[in-house]
Design an enzyme around this catalytic site. Structure first.
Site: not given
Length: 487
Positions: A189, A260
């Site tokens: 992230h 993702d």
């Protein structure tokens, strides 16, 4: 506004099928999203920001489907501390690690069934779960208790049962994050994660994914992780070698391969979301997720894909193949079940209790002062709404306590304050992944130096505490609270 006039028939729609979009709002569908859905958008992903209560979520999913019945409505629904649906009355289920510790596949099936049954009532028919990553790197910041464990055969066993239980509910499951995020020290992230292990060591991480493919998992999500042994250049999400050669050919997966989220820094900072979308599709992804609520980002990704199709940088056949897989997924899973049978609402707490009591437990400490140290919640995972003190006080109203979330400016002063507040009461000191957060280790050491009789609790992975919850979901913390309160 990019015009689709120059594209062959059906190709504009095919390109839109390859996108999954996040959006803001709980009741109305933004006009931009409506236009995307009209042109064939493959799916939407819901987050906490889209959830008020169960009835509202069901109305929202009905509204979305009224725009196009074959729209896939998805959410991250792993259980444990990832609680996007708390407001909608989600069943309380511990994260996967506690299920691995309990190691009862029938119990895992009951937990997965509860989660999927609840989704079906809400009209959500795709779940980006379970996590197939193995947790074998002590400094991994992102997998941890989301994984079933470190052992490939154990993870494989629980993945198979989770996928089968979800399938029986008519909900699509998704094994993630291929080919495994468990060997990194970086959260993708925030930055590019690298797994430096040689190929023969990486093979063990593929075993849970092999099991998932064997169990007929309809979706697999790729990791934004670079594996130099597999592809020295690109993260898995953008690597033809990893998505094509390894997943399609060697593992023989023919379901929907979804990336993702593209706005994660591992992709956004180095490639930009729009280029990321184009490269991921070219590398073999069938859908890319753009989870941010700002639909401009989704439009930029869509336009990059259309431009790449127009210029021939992205092959028409590749996008049509991807869209075909998404259509097959929608045929099986887009429509929610008409009637939904009940589920076992107590399975999650039973599993959490079995995990906590898998080791010897200390005697109860009534009227304790409970110190709960934990990192701030992860923005993407909606973690950290729960705390141990609340769970203990529900069972023992005489308990007091202090929650410290995030690094205090003056740990020594905080320790003094806690010791003063606790007085002669028994002391409980809970940490969460203290090995990753030195401030927790310092604070715990300061407290134990003065109160060696304190009961220590780990609410993440086990780190030598007297008690371990193996996660910070409400069920995990409730199971620990029961031991502390002697309930």
């Amino acid at each position: 506004m990019t015009h689709s006039a120059h594209l062959p028939p059906g190709l504009d729609e095919a390109a839109h099928r390859c996108l999954v979009a996040g959006f803001a709002g709980t009741a109305t569908v933004p006009d931009t999203l409506k236009r995307l859905i009209d042109r064939g958008l493959g799916g939407v992903i819901l987050f906490t920001r889209n959830v008020r209560d169960a009835q509202q979520v069901r109305q929202l999913t009905d509204t979305l489907r009224a725009l196009r019945p074959d729209l896939i409505v998805a959410i991250d629904n792993e259980g444990g501390g990832i609680g996007h649906l708390v407001g909608a009355g989600a069943p309380e289920v511990p994260g996967s690690y506690a299920l691995g510790v309990a190691d009862d596949p029938a119990l895992t099936a009951r937990c997965a069934d509860a989660l999927a049954g609840h989704l079906a009532t809400l009209g959500i028919t795709a779940s980006y779960a379970p996590v197939a990553d193995l947790q074998h790197h002590p400094r991994n910041p992102i997998v941890r208790t989301r994984s079933f464990g470190a052992e490939p055969a154990l993870a494989a066993r629980h993945l198979r049962t989770w996928i089968a239980a979800t399938e029986r509910r008519g909900v699509a499951s998704c094994a993630k994050h291929f080919p495994g995020h468990g060997g990194t020290e970086t959260d993708s992230h925030h930055d590019v994660a690298v797994d430096p292990r040689p190929y023969d060591e990486l093979r063990a991480d593929l075993e849970p994914f092999r099991a998932a493919v064997g169990a007929g998992v309809p979706m697999i999500m790729s990791a934004h992780v670079v594996f130099p042994a597999l592809d020295p250049e690109r993260p898995a999400t953008l690597s033809r070698r990893i998505l094509g050669d390894l997943l399609r050919h060697e593992l023989d997966f023919d379901g929907v391969l979804v990336s993702d989220a593209l706005e994660m820094k591992a992709i956004a900072d180095r490639y930009g979301e729009a280029a990321g979308a184009r490269i991921a599709l070219a590398a073999g992804a069938d859908q890319v997720i753009v989870a941010v609520p700002e639909l401009e980002t989704t439009l930029a990704c869509r336009d990059a894909v259309l431009d790449a199709l127009r210029s021939g940088v992205l092959a028409e056949e590749r996008v049509r193949e991807a869209a075909g897989r998404v259509r097959r997924l929608a045929e099986r899973y887009a429509a929610p079940a008409g009637t939904v049978d009940g589920w076992d609402a107590g399975a999650g707490l039973e599993a959490a209790r079995r995990a906590v009591r898998s080791r010897p437990v200390p005697p109860a400490v009534r009227g304790a002062h409970v110190v709960d140290l934990f990192p701030p919640p992860h923005p993407a995972l909606n973690w950290g709404g729960e705390d141990l003190l609340t769970e203990v006080r529900a069972l023992d109203p005489t308990a007091t306590g202090t929650a410290v979330t995030g690094q205090p400016a003056e740990p020594a002063a905080v320790a003094e304050e806690i010791l003063r507040a606790s007085g002669a009461a028994p002391l409980v000191v809970a940490t969460c992944d203290a090995g990753l957060h030195p401030w927790q280790e310092q604070l715990r050491a300061a407290l134990l130096a003065r109160r060696p009789d304190a009961v220590t609790v780990d609410t993440g992975l086990p780190e030598g505490g007297a008690l371990c919850s193996y996660g910070r979901g409400r069920a995990n913390l409730r199971a620990v609270a029961e031991v502390l309160a002697g309930a």
